[in-house]
Motif scaffolding. Structure first.
Motif, PDB file in Angstrom:
ATOM      1  N   ILE A   1     -27.525 -13.185 -13.620  1.00 18.94           N
ATOM      2  CA  ILE A   1     -26.713 -12.701 -14.740  1.00 18.94           C
ATOM      3  C   ILE A   1     -25.635 -11.742 -14.250  1.00 18.94           C
ATOM      4  O   ILE A   1     -24.461 -11.837 -14.622  1.00 18.94           O
ATOM      5  CB  ILE A   1     -27.609 -12.035 -15.808  1.00 18.94           C
ATOM      6  CG1 ILE A   1     -28.486 -13.101 -16.489  1.00 18.94           C
ATOM      7  CG2 ILE A   1     -26.774 -11.288 -16.834  1.00 18.94           C
ATOM      8  CD1 ILE A   1     -29.554 -12.534 -17.392  1.00 18.94           C
ATOM      9  N   LEU A   2     -26.037 -10.800 -13.407  1.00 20.24           N
ATOM     10  CA  LEU A   2     -25.082  -9.808 -12.909  1.00 20.24           C
ATOM     11  C   LEU A   2     -24.078 -10.437 -11.956  1.00 20.24           C
ATOM     12  O   LEU A   2     -22.946  -9.972 -11.845  1.00 20.24           O
ATOM     13  CB  LEU A   2     -25.819  -8.660 -12.217  1.00 20.24           C
ATOM     14  CG  LEU A   2     -26.733  -7.824 -13.119  1.00 20.24           C
ATOM     15  CD1 LEU A   2     -27.399  -6.711 -12.315  1.00 20.24           C
ATOM     16  CD2 LEU A   2     -25.952  -7.224 -14.289  1.00 20.24           C
ATOM     17  N   ALA A   3     -24.496 -11.510 -11.271  1.00 22.02           N
ATOM     18  CA  ALA A   3     -23.598 -12.168 -10.327  1.00 22.02           C
ATOM     19  C   ALA A   3     -22.558 -13.019 -11.038  1.00 22.02           C
ATOM     20  O   ALA A   3     -21.571 -13.437 -10.442  1.00 22.02           O
ATOM     21  CB  ALA A   3     -24.389 -13.034  -9.353  1.00 22.02           C
ATOM     22  N   GLY A   4     -22.786 -13.312 -12.294  1.00 23.98           N
ATOM     23  CA  GLY A   4     -21.794 -14.051 -13.076  1.00 23.98           C
ATOM     24  C   GLY A   4     -21.807 -15.547 -12.846  1.00 23.98           C
ATOM     25  O   GLY A   4     -20.803 -16.210 -13.037  1.00 23.98           O
ATOM     26  N   GLY A   5     -22.948 -16.092 -12.434  1.00 29.20           N
ATOM     27  CA  GLY A   5     -23.049 -17.547 -12.339  1.00 29.20           C
ATOM     28  C   GLY A   5     -23.175 -18.045 -10.918  1.00 29.20           C
ATOM     29  O   GLY A   5     -23.377 -17.285  -9.974  1.00 29.20           O
ATOM     30  N   ALA A   6     -23.044 -19.366 -10.767  1.00 38.16           N
ATOM     31  CA  ALA A   6     -23.257 -20.018  -9.480  1.00 38.16           C
ATOM     32  C   ALA A   6     -22.151 -19.639  -8.492  1.00 38.16           C
ATOM     33  O   ALA A   6     -20.991 -19.484  -8.852  1.00 38.16           O
ATOM     34  CB  ALA A   6     -23.296 -21.528  -9.674  1.00 38.16           C
ATOM     35  N   ASP A   7     -22.539 -19.521  -7.246  1.00 32.46           N
ATOM     36  CA  ASP A   7     -21.628 -19.143  -6.175  1.00 32.46           C
ATOM     37  C   ASP A   7     -21.325 -20.383  -5.338  1.00 32.46           C
ATOM     38  O   ASP A   7     -22.156 -20.823  -4.543  1.00 32.46           O
ATOM     39  CB  ASP A   7     -22.286 -18.047  -5.326  1.00 32.46           C
ATOM     40  CG  ASP A   7     -21.294 -17.328  -4.438  1.00 32.46           C
ATOM     41  OD1 ASP A   7     -20.103 -17.698  -4.462  1.00 32.46           O
ATOM     42  OD2 ASP A   7     -21.711 -16.411  -3.706  1.00 32.46           O
ATOM     43  N   PHE A   8     -20.141 -20.979  -5.528  1.00 30.53           N
ATOM     44  CA  PHE A   8     -19.763 -22.193  -4.814  1.00 30.53           C
ATOM     45  C   PHE A   8     -18.862 -21.863  -3.629  1.00 30.53           C
ATOM     46  O   PHE A   8     -18.049 -20.940  -3.695  1.00 30.53           O
ATOM     47  CB  PHE A   8     -19.020 -23.162  -5.744  1.00 30.53           C
ATOM     48  CG  PHE A   8     -19.932 -24.058  -6.537  1.00 30.53           C
ATOM     49  CD1 PHE A   8     -20.229 -25.334  -6.099  1.00 30.53           C
ATOM     50  CD2 PHE A   8     -20.501 -23.603  -7.710  1.00 30.53           C
ATOM     51  CE1 PHE A   8     -21.069 -26.164  -6.817  1.00 30.53           C
ATOM     52  CE2 PHE A   8     -21.345 -24.419  -8.456  1.00 30.53           C
ATOM     53  CZ  PHE A   8     -21.633 -25.702  -7.998  1.00 30.53           C
ATOM     54  N   ILE A   9     -19.023 -22.632  -2.565  1.00 28.59           N
ATOM     55  CA  ILE A   9     -18.172 -22.500  -1.389  1.00 28.59           C
ATOM     56  C   ILE A   9     -16.746 -22.902  -1.756  1.00 28.59           C
ATOM     57  O   ILE A   9     -16.525 -23.907  -2.430  1.00 28.59           O
ATOM     58  CB  ILE A   9     -18.681 -23.401  -0.243  1.00 28.59           C
ATOM     59  CG1 ILE A   9     -19.982 -22.843   0.349  1.00 28.59           C
ATOM     60  CG2 ILE A   9     -17.625 -23.561   0.840  1.00 28.59           C
ATOM     61  CD1 ILE A   9     -19.811 -21.628   1.227  1.00 28.59           C
ATOM     62  N   ASN A  10     -15.792 -22.129  -1.298  1.00 24.90           N
ATOM     63  CA  ASN A  10     -14.381 -22.429  -1.531  1.00 24.90           C
ATOM     64  C   ASN A  10     -13.731 -22.751  -0.186  1.00 24.90           C
ATOM     65  O   ASN A  10     -13.311 -21.866   0.545  1.00 24.90           O
ATOM     66  CB  ASN A  10     -13.694 -21.223  -2.194  1.00 24.90           C
ATOM     67  CG  ASN A  10     -12.228 -21.484  -2.463  1.00 24.90           C
ATOM     68  OD1 ASN A  10     -11.825 -22.617  -2.704  1.00 24.90           O
ATOM     69  ND2 ASN A  10     -11.416 -20.431  -2.418  1.00 24.90           N
ATOM     70  N   PHE A  11     -13.696 -24.052   0.165  1.00 26.30           N
ATOM     71  CA  PHE A  11     -13.075 -24.465   1.420  1.00 26.30           C
ATOM     72  C   PHE A  11     -11.554 -24.402   1.285  1.00 26.30           C
ATOM     73  O   PHE A  11     -10.995 -24.793   0.264  1.00 26.30           O
ATOM     74  CB  PHE A  11     -13.481 -25.893   1.784  1.00 26.30           C
ATOM     75  CG  PHE A  11     -14.943 -26.041   2.135  1.00 26.30           C
ATOM     76  CD1 PHE A  11     -15.434 -25.558   3.328  1.00 26.30           C
ATOM     77  CD2 PHE A  11     -15.811 -26.674   1.258  1.00 26.30           C
ATOM     78  CE1 PHE A  11     -16.770 -25.704   3.656  1.00 26.30           C
ATOM     79  CE2 PHE A  11     -17.156 -26.828   1.577  1.00 26.30           C
ATOM     80  CZ  PHE A  11     -17.637 -26.340   2.779  1.00 26.30           C
ATOM     81  N   GLU A  12     -10.894 -23.920   2.346  1.00 24.55           N
ATOM     82  CA  GLU A  12      -9.442 -23.851   2.350  1.00 24.55           C
ATOM     83  C   GLU A  12      -8.915 -24.414   3.659  1.00 24.55           C
ATOM     84  O   GLU A  12      -9.541 -24.266   4.719  1.00 24.55           O
ATOM     85  CB  GLU A  12      -8.971 -22.404   2.201  1.00 24.55           C
ATOM     86  CG  GLU A  12      -9.344 -21.756   0.880  1.00 24.55           C
ATOM     87  CD  GLU A  12      -8.841 -20.319   0.785  1.00 24.55           C
ATOM     88  OE1 GLU A  12      -7.703 -20.063   1.225  1.00 24.55           O
ATOM     89  OE2 GLU A  12      -9.596 -19.467   0.290  1.00 24.55           O
ATOM     90  N   GLU A  13      -7.766 -25.062   3.579  1.00 20.27           N
ATOM     91  CA  GLU A  13      -7.151 -25.615   4.781  1.00 20.27           C
ATOM     92  C   GLU A  13      -6.812 -24.484   5.749  1.00 20.27           C
ATOM     93  O   GLU A  13      -6.279 -23.445   5.362  1.00 20.27           O
ATOM     94  CB  GLU A  13      -5.884 -26.397   4.427  1.00 20.27           C
ATOM     95  CG  GLU A  13      -5.275 -27.115   5.618  1.00 20.27           C
ATOM     96  CD  GLU A  13      -4.081 -27.968   5.248  1.00 20.27           C
ATOM     97  OE1 GLU A  13      -3.866 -29.011   5.907  1.00 20.27           O
ATOM     98  OE2 GLU A  13      -3.363 -27.598   4.306  1.00 20.27           O
TER      99      GLU A  13
END
Length: 209
Positions: free
Chosen positions: A12-24
């Motif tokens: 709840i405090l984390a604000g939801g799922a933490d997804f990897i954000n791949f960047e070039e």
């Protein structure tokens, strides 16, 4: 339980799922938690007008988005968890089947088990149509700025996020409510036919990485 429900103080405090954000141009070194027989996939609509934009399809026979435009189908997305060696957290990844196939080919070439050895994932391309991924076994060389990474602690494993909500379809009522919130929406705009996506990066199903 509805997958719109978030359980646990930490989540709840984390604000939801933490997804990897791949960047070039920004490779990430990861240890795969889920792979081989543990991989899970679900068909997912992408609709920029909706909130959430990514809607997990409950089946074409009952899904309001499928019924709104029966000629289009959701794309298959593969969901799994990885340990991010840099910030020492377990996160989610969502990729197209073609991208998973490419990573698996690279792992086979390197003769590496990504659940036992750290691997570095590279992204090339910035748009959904030109994006591709590659992987190499991570070989630490501290003298060259490639540190030795520690494996996840028992605490990190015990606090690992549950993947089930990420592969549980939204209910018919939930999807209908998502659509009702968008005034004047009569059909989904971003759903691509699954047959069109075999071996091809999603074109209008751009994910947030």
């Amino acid at each position: 339980m509805s997958n719109t429900v978030v359980r646990g103080l930490g989540n709840i405090l984390a604000g939801g799922a933490d997804f990897i954000n791949f960047e070039e141009g920004k490779p990430m070194t990861l240890l795969f938690i889920d792979w081989f027989e543990d991989l899970l996939g679900i068909r997912e609509h992408y609709e920029a007008a909706l909130n959430p934009k990514y809607v997990r399809c409950p089946g074409k026979d009952i899904c309001p988005l499928c019924k709104a435009n029966p000629s289009k189908y959701p794309a298959l997305r593969i969901k799994f968890r990885v340990f991010d060696a840099t910030d020492k957290k377990i996160k989610f990844v969502s990729l197209a089947k073609s991208h998973v196939q490419k990573l698996n080919s690279d792992f086979n070439l390197d003769e590496v088990d990504p659940t036992k050895n750290f691997v570095t994932i590279y992204r090339t391309g910035k748009g959904a149509s030109d994006t591709s991924y590659s992987a190499r076994k991570y070989i630490p060389t501290p003298e060259n700025g490639k540190p030795v990474f520690n494996y996840p602690t028992q605490e990190a494993i015990e606090a690992m996020p549950d993947i089930n909500p990420q592969v549980t379809a939204h209910s018919v009522d939930e999807i209908a409510n998502f659509m009702k919130l968008v005034e004047g929406m009569t059909e989904p705009l971003g759903c691509q036919g699954y047959d069109q996506l075999q071996g091809v990066p999603a074109q209008q199903n751009k994910l947030p990485f």
